[in-house]
Design an enzyme around this catalytic site. Sequence first.
Site, mmCIF file in Angstrom:
data_model
loop_
_atom_site.group_PDB
_atom_site.id
_atom_site.type_symbol
_atom_site.label_atom_id
_atom_site.label_comp_id
_atom_site.label_asym_id
_atom_site.label_seq_id
_atom_site.Cartn_x
_atom_site.Cartn_y
_atom_site.Cartn_z
ATOM 1 N N HIS A 46 0.830 -1.206 0.000
ATOM 2 C CA HIS A 46 0.000 0.000 0.000
ATOM 3 C C HIS A 46 0.864 1.254 0.000
ATOM 4 O O HIS A 46 0.549 2.240 -0.680
ATOM 5 C CB HIS A 46 -0.922 -0.001 1.222
ATOM 6 C CG HIS A 46 -1.650 1.284 1.420
ATOM 7 N ND1 HIS A 46 -1.276 2.208 2.366
ATOM 8 C CD2 HIS A 46 -2.730 1.811 0.777
ATOM 9 C CE1 HIS A 46 -2.097 3.242 2.307
ATOM 10 N NE2 HIS A 46 -2.981 3.027 1.367
ATOM 11 N N GLU A 49 2.087 1.903 -3.419
ATOM 12 C CA GLU A 49 1.014 2.500 -4.229
ATOM 13 C C GLU A 49 1.054 4.020 -4.099
ATOM 14 O O GLU A 49 0.948 4.750 -5.087
ATOM 15 C CB GLU A 49 -0.340 1.956 -3.770
ATOM 16 C CG GLU A 49 -1.533 2.616 -4.449
ATOM 17 C CD GLU A 49 -2.721 2.764 -3.528
ATOM 18 O OE1 GLU A 49 -3.263 3.880 -3.442
ATOM 19 O OE2 GLU A 49 -3.099 1.761 -2.878
ATOM 20 N N HIS A 50 1.207 4.517 -2.883
ATOM 21 C CA HIS A 50 1.318 5.967 -2.670
ATOM 22 C C HIS A 50 2.556 6.531 -3.371
ATOM 23 O O HIS A 50 2.499 7.593 -4.005
ATOM 24 C CB HIS A 50 1.401 6.271 -1.174
ATOM 25 C CG HIS A 50 0.088 6.295 -0.474
ATOM 26 N ND1 HIS A 50 -0.379 7.381 0.222
ATOM 27 C CD2 HIS A 50 -0.888 5.348 -0.362
ATOM 28 C CE1 HIS A 50 -1.555 7.114 0.743
ATOM 29 N NE2 HIS A 50 -1.881 5.870 0.407
ATOM 30 N N GLU A 126 -3.411 7.997 7.730
ATOM 31 C CA GLU A 126 -4.420 7.109 7.157
ATOM 32 C C GLU A 126 -4.680 5.936 8.098
ATOM 33 O O GLU A 126 -5.829 5.511 8.281
ATOM 34 C CB GLU A 126 -3.971 6.616 5.786
ATOM 35 C CG GLU A 126 -5.017 5.829 5.035
ATOM 36 C CD GLU A 126 -4.578 5.419 3.634
ATOM 37 O OE1 GLU A 126 -5.384 4.752 2.952
ATOM 38 O OE2 GLU A 126 -3.446 5.749 3.229
#
Length: 435
Positions: A46, A49-50, A126
């Site tokens: 994840h 992905e950022h 997040e």
Amino acid sequence: MYNIYKLKNGLRVVTEYIDHVNSISVGVMVQNGSRNEDLNQNGISHFIEHMFFKGTEKRSSKDIVQQIENVGGQINAYTSKEATCYYIKALNTHLDLSIEILSDMIINSKFDDEEIEKEQGVVIEEINMSEDAPEDVLDNNQAKAIFGDNPLSYPILGSIENIKSFNSKNIKEFVKSHYNPLNSVISVCGKFDEKELMKTLEEHFGSWEGDKNYVPKYETPILLTESKYTNKQIEQLHINLALKGLPYAHEKAYSLVLLNNVFGGGASSILFQKVREELGLCYTIYSYGQPYLGVGINSIYTGVSKQSAEKALSVISKELKNFAEKGISKELIEINKEKIKANYILGLESTSSRMFSNAKNMLLQNKVKTQEEVIKRINNINSDDINYVLDTCFKPGIISSAYVGQDIEYEKLNNIIEPNIKAYDTSNKEVISRV
């Protein structure tokens, strides 16, 4: 009309031409998610992905999004347990730009240490946001309860400790080993010229290499009969009850969809009518499948007051047993075939939803299911299929549970639904009871 081919480097491409639209959706889907990580890496998929949005050799992070948004397009990405997807939706006149930007991100991202440090703060926030959301905590509890130490139990966002440990070196190593043309798919849906598209894809993605020896492999987890509880100062008690499910692409998958539709899939479903409409115990209640490669679970979710929890669970348990034993009539089978066909067709009304569907099918099954094939499989559901799924998924009953709420006697709740579930409290990580 579908077309499937490979670029010279082995990268699979699936396209679907739609003449009556003037838009285009392009996605690069990689078979990499939290299930591909070990415990120390958890969260890196994840985080990467950022980082693909944080700048390349020729574009800043602002340039990446601005160049798409300036032509009215949308660019985004998501990470799941088994895949990561980067995608753009724009007017079909901007197809070349969309492909060029996605290739620049995938092949030329810098993973600069300064940008990594900034993005660590973003992802940590997040995670904090997710931990404030009871539904997210519940999902993580459920995964841990039923999958134990298998990577399917790992939270997609990872831990704050892990996020702080990521640097340019380990990110580049992970990308090189886990991102390659052979475990990826490009999906294009909309209005385009096929010959020009093939040429453009080869031009921009043909140089993509990566570690071609890497093949994603997964251990099939044993489904555990455990329970996880997190004490959180909130008004409602959030409950997730897990049953056995079916793995991704199982031949009886649509029969499970049909049964979930009857049992907890909408306002006319058994659970909604009984628990909400008749008894007024909740606002939301539904059942749903979670299929993965090699394994699947089926879940029942509801949110109730602490005072209503015992009554709600008693009713759910009773309705589940009745449903599993009695099944459904042929008339209900036919009615719900129409419902799931309608849901399927309506769900593919946009180029982006069709692009995602084609990409996932190609990535995980190496083929595309046409609408005609799906409709035929739904139409062919019969009583034997329904009985198989009832016996496999519903008759064994609830095998694990997860709770998030304030000062809950969850051991008592477990005894209502299944006395053999082992209970854990995630607040202190200790085993609370072994019945």
